[in-house]
Design a protein around this motif. Structure first.
Motif, short mmCIF file in Angstrom:
data_model
loop_
_atom_site.label_atom_id
_atom_site.label_comp_id
_atom_site.label_asym_id
_atom_site.label_seq_id
_atom_site.Cartn_x
_atom_site.Cartn_y
_atom_site.Cartn_z
N GLU A 167 0.85 -1.18 0.00
CA GLU A 167 0.00 0.00 0.00
C GLU A 167 0.89 1.23 0.00
O GLU A 167 2.08 1.14 0.31
N PRO A 168 0.33 2.40 -0.31
CA PRO A 168 1.15 3.62 -0.30
C PRO A 168 1.81 3.84 1.06
O PRO A 168 1.16 3.83 2.10
N GLY A 169 3.12 4.01 1.05
CA GLY A 169 3.86 4.30 2.27
C GLY A 169 4.11 3.10 3.16
O GLY A 169 4.65 3.27 4.26
N GLN A 170 3.76 1.89 2.72
CA GLN A 170 3.94 0.72 3.57
C GLN A 170 5.42 0.34 3.65
O GLN A 170 6.11 0.27 2.64
N ARG A 171 5.88 0.09 4.86
CA ARG A 171 7.28 -0.30 5.06
C ARG A 171 7.44 -1.80 4.84
O ARG A 171 6.64 -2.60 5.31
N HIS A 172 8.49 -2.14 4.09
CA HIS A 172 8.87 -3.54 3.89
C HIS A 172 10.36 -3.67 4.17
O HIS A 172 11.14 -2.73 3.96
N ARG A 173 10.75 -4.86 4.60
CA ARG A 173 12.17 -5.18 4.75
C ARG A 173 12.61 -5.91 3.47
O ARG A 173 12.08 -6.96 3.14
N TYR A 174 13.56 -5.31 2.78
CA TYR A 174 14.06 -5.87 1.53
C TYR A 174 15.45 -6.43 1.74
O TYR A 174 16.28 -5.82 2.44
N ALA A 175 15.72 -7.56 1.11
CA ALA A 175 17.07 -8.12 1.13
C ALA A 175 17.38 -8.65 -0.26
O ALA A 175 16.52 -9.25 -0.92
N ILE A 176 18.61 -8.40 -0.71
CA ILE A 176 19.12 -8.97 -1.95
C ILE A 176 20.41 -9.69 -1.60
O ILE A 176 21.30 -9.12 -0.97
N ALA A 177 20.49 -10.97 -1.99
CA ALA A 177 21.66 -11.80 -1.69
C ALA A 177 22.30 -12.25 -3.00
O ALA A 177 21.61 -12.54 -3.98
N TYR A 178 23.64 -12.32 -2.98
CA TYR A 178 24.37 -12.85 -4.14
C TYR A 178 25.27 -13.96 -3.67
O TYR A 178 26.03 -13.80 -2.70
N GLU A 179 25.18 -15.11 -4.35
CA GLU A 179 25.96 -16.30 -4.02
C GLU A 179 27.01 -16.51 -5.10
O GLU A 179 26.68 -16.84 -6.24
N PRO A 180 28.31 -16.29 -4.81
CA PRO A 180 29.31 -16.36 -5.87
C PRO A 180 29.49 -17.76 -6.45
O PRO A 180 29.81 -17.90 -7.64
N GLY A 181 29.29 -18.80 -5.66
CA GLY A 181 29.50 -20.15 -6.17
C GLY A 181 28.56 -20.53 -7.29
O GLY A 181 28.93 -21.28 -8.21
N THR A 182 27.34 -20.00 -7.25
CA THR A 182 26.34 -20.32 -8.27
C THR A 182 26.02 -19.14 -9.18
O THR A 182 25.22 -19.30 -10.12
N GLN A 183 26.59 -17.96 -8.90
CA GLN A 183 26.27 -16.72 -9.62
C GLN A 183 24.77 -16.42 -9.53
O GLN A 183 24.17 -15.87 -10.45
#
Length: 246
Positions: A167-183
């Motif tokens: 919804e407008p202005g709703q807070r979310h926790r975002y995470a982006i992960a990168y695994e080098p072994g599998t790209q």
């Protein structure tokens, strides 16, 4: 016996200072099609920090261009001064809360007005974003065509709508992960894995970013349809980094 890697987690910025820390963040700039260097900075931007987050409002957007996306798309963008190296083993994870509220956004248009959590690597042209509008969350994986890095035919961009209501202005926790072994890159929202993609090239480090955008296709939409008084507010913080250590 093979040892199990431990992890190191730390807060890159908790935004408790009354001003954005120039040792941690800088306004993004890039060379435009005209050969000049342009900052991703909108004259209507209002910035506030010091309460545990960076709050950025641009309303209405004013940074528009009719032929060069680099002078049009990003209204205001901050990049981390530090480039974070990918560990030899185990994932590199970036985590941050973000709230986005857009003004005058075309409903369910992903590119009219939106805020982003950004990871990018100018050594390979790889870009990983999570983006939010008033009504949609989506993941972006892109490889930029950069001179000496990636040829125009190697450029691609995928936008994938995530199964997460908002919804407008709703807070979310975002995470982006990168695994080098599998790209492999993985996108999480509020702790849920919602998308993954295997990158075409290995990445050795990422720069983090946060931004407000309006990026409707310059070849499809005239200025009157791209600049119609829309704007947005975004807030981010704190940024937390987790990496594997030997």
């Amino acid at each position: 016996m093979t040892s199990v890697p431990s992890t190191d987690a730390w807060t890159y910025d908790d935004f408790t200072s009354g001003e954005l820390d120039p040792a941690r963040w800088a306004v993004m700039s890039i060379e435009g099609a005209d050969g000049e260097r342009h900052e991703y900075r909108d004259r209507n931007a209002r910035v506030r920090t010091g309460d545990g987050r960076l709050r950025l409002t641009v309303h209405p957007f004013s940074r528009f261009h009719d032929s060069d996306p680099r002078q049009n798309n990003a209204k205001q963008m901050y990049r981390s001064v530090r480039r974070f190296p990918v560990p030899a083993t185990g994932p590199l994870v970036f985590e941050v809360d973000m709230e986005v509220r857009t003004f005058g956004q075309i409903p369910y248009d992903l590119l009219d007005a939106y805020g982003t959590v950004n990871l990018f690597d100018l050594e390979t042209g790889v870009v990983l974003n999570t983006a939010a509008t008033n009504d949609t969350l989506y993941a972006v994986v892109e490889r930029l065509a950069l001179p000496g890095v990636a040829r125009p035919e190697e450029h691609y961009i995928h936008r994938v709508v995530l199964d997460a209501p908002t919804e407008p202005g709703q807070r979310h926790r975002y995470a982006i992960a990168y695994e080098p072994g599998t790209q492999q890159a993985r996108w999480y929202v509020d702790g849920r894995l919602l998308y993954w993609a295997r990158l075409p090239v290995p990445v050795t480090g990422f720069t983090a970013g946060m931004a407000l955008f309006s990026a409707r296709d310059l070849t499809r939409y005239p200025r009157a349809e791209r600049e119609h008084g829309q704007g947005a507010t975004g807030s981010w913080g704190p940024w937390r980094i987790t990496t594997s250590v030997r």
